[in-house]
Design a protein around this motif. Structure first.
Motif, PDB file in Angstrom:
ATOM      1  N   VAL A  77       0.511  -0.765  -0.479  1.00 35.86           N
ATOM      2  CA  VAL A  77       0.110  -0.251  -0.202  1.00 35.86           C
ATOM      3  C   VAL A  77       1.299   1.342   0.096  1.00 35.86           C
ATOM      4  N   ARG A  78       0.702   2.671  -0.963  1.00 35.51           N
ATOM      5  CA  ARG A  78       0.937   3.376  -1.013  1.00 35.51           C
ATOM      6  C   ARG A  78       0.790   4.429  -0.431  1.00 35.51           C
ATOM      7  N   LEU A  79       1.398   5.475  -0.004  1.00 34.71           N
ATOM      8  CA  LEU A  79       0.819   6.838   1.280  1.00 34.71           C
ATOM      9  C   LEU A  79       1.611   7.853   0.564  1.00 34.71           C
ATOM     10  N   ALA A  80       1.228   9.009   0.971  1.00 30.63           N
ATOM     11  CA  ALA A  80       1.822  10.015   0.258  1.00 30.63           C
ATOM     12  C   ALA A  80       0.887  11.196   1.782  1.00 30.63           C
ATOM     13  N   TYR A  81       1.597  11.633   2.148  1.00 30.33           N
ATOM     14  CA  TYR A  81       1.169  12.603   3.119  1.00 30.33           C
ATOM     15  C   TYR A  81       2.187  14.385   2.570  1.00 30.33           C
ATOM     16  N   ASP A  82       0.589  15.146   2.565  1.00 29.31           N
ATOM     17  CA  ASP A  82       1.605  16.768   2.462  1.00 29.31           C
ATOM     18  C   ASP A  82       2.098  17.064   3.305  1.00 29.31           C
ATOM     19  N   ALA A  83       3.508  17.796   3.919  1.00 28.88           N
ATOM     20  CA  ALA A  83       4.148  18.497   5.113  1.00 28.88           C
ATOM     21  C   ALA A  83       3.496  19.952   6.554  1.00 28.88           C
TER      22      ALA A  83
END
Length: 293
Positions: free
Chosen positions: A93-99
């Motif tokens: 599972v790939r997750l990206a989050y903003d700073a």
């Protein structure tokens, strides 16, 4: 060499006798003895030391057994992964989050994911300036946590779930302006504007949060931006949660010039693509952010 032979060897070493090992494996002692003799014959050295009261390992047997344990662990992990995938769970599972997203908002959920689905590999990317949403648009990730405005629906067919709020502050090191209060935009133009590099999304622009006439330096990494601010290289916007301690200590100071948004607030959303079907693990992550009724 077979996995069954290695399992037999492991049981004999753990129990110290053929009898106990046979009972644990629900096999006969002759069957276990024959399995070890075949293993020893294959490699041409004795693995078990049979001279003592308890069965032990010979010197070369110890080295062999150590490697055998690694293989048995890998086999156990492979078996567990096979069961995990057979249940329909994702391998990745790939997750990206903003700073702008506070870490404590997401890492508790990731810990829960790790506990409930230990066989799923999780790739987590920290992005800035809508980078998480850009990766989602390109289908390079499964879920994104990003600042969100309703107009973003025009970027793609997204489903957004509000999970919190964010605040970005205009700050600088106190030495940049010699401790003087910044009350107008002209004061800012005399120093470098430190900014995060814009994404490829069409609504993002290098004019966003930019004062015309000011020299600007760019970076993609928010931690680098923070260190540049602390070093007095310029002024810029930074998420409040990343500068909370420095603001308390006075190493960064808020700037409040007239005619400029020096505090920007908004919604923070968990976002997915409408056309994609989330697997059990990604669905668990999504549902973990859904507020209780």
């Amino acid at each position: 060499m077979t996995l069954e032979q290695l399992q037999t060897l492991n049981s004999i070493v753990l129990h110290g006798s053929l009898k106990s090992a046979a009972e644990a494996l629900h096999k006969t002692q002759p069957a276990l003895s024959m399995a070890i003799k075949k293993l020893e014959a294959e490699y041409g050295f004795e693995i078990l030391d049979r001279t003592g009261y308890r069965l032990g390992l010979t010197a070369p047997g110890k080295a062999f057994y150590q490697k055998a344990q690694e293989l048995l662990l890998n086999a156990e992990q492979l078996h567990s992964l096979g069961q995990h995938l057979a249940s329909g769970n994702e391998a990745l599972v790939r997750l990206a989050y903003d700073a702008v997203c506070p870490h404590n908002l997401i890492f508790n959920v990731l810990k829960k994911c790790q506990y409930e689905y230990p066989q799923t590999e999780l790739h987590v990317f920290g992005e800035s300036r809508f980078g998480a949403l850009e990766l989602l648009q390109k289908a390079e990730i499964d879920l994104a946590i990003s600042p969100w405005w309703p107009t973003f629906h025009g970027v793609g067919d997204f489903q957004a779930l509000k999970i919190g709020t964010f605040e970005i502050l205009l700050v600088a090191a106190p030495q940049l302006f010699n401790g003087q209060a910044v009350t107008n935009i002209d004061q800012l133009k005399s120093e470098v504007n430190l900014v995060s590099e814009e994404s490829e999304l069409r609504f993002d622009s290098e004019n966003l949060m930019l004062i015309k006439g000011a020299c600007k330096w760019k970076t993609r990494d928010m931690q680098t931006l923070k260190q540049m601010l602390l070093s007095g290289l310029g002024w810029g916007y930074i998420p409040r949660h990343l500068a909370e301690q420095e603001l308390k200590e006075g190493r960064l100071v808020p700037l409040t010039p007239q005619g400029l948004d020096f505090s920007i607030q908004g919604e923070l959303c968990l976002v997915r693509r409408e056309e994609s079907t989330l697997g059990p693990v990604a669905s668990m992550i999504w549902q973990s952010f859904v507020p209780p009724l």
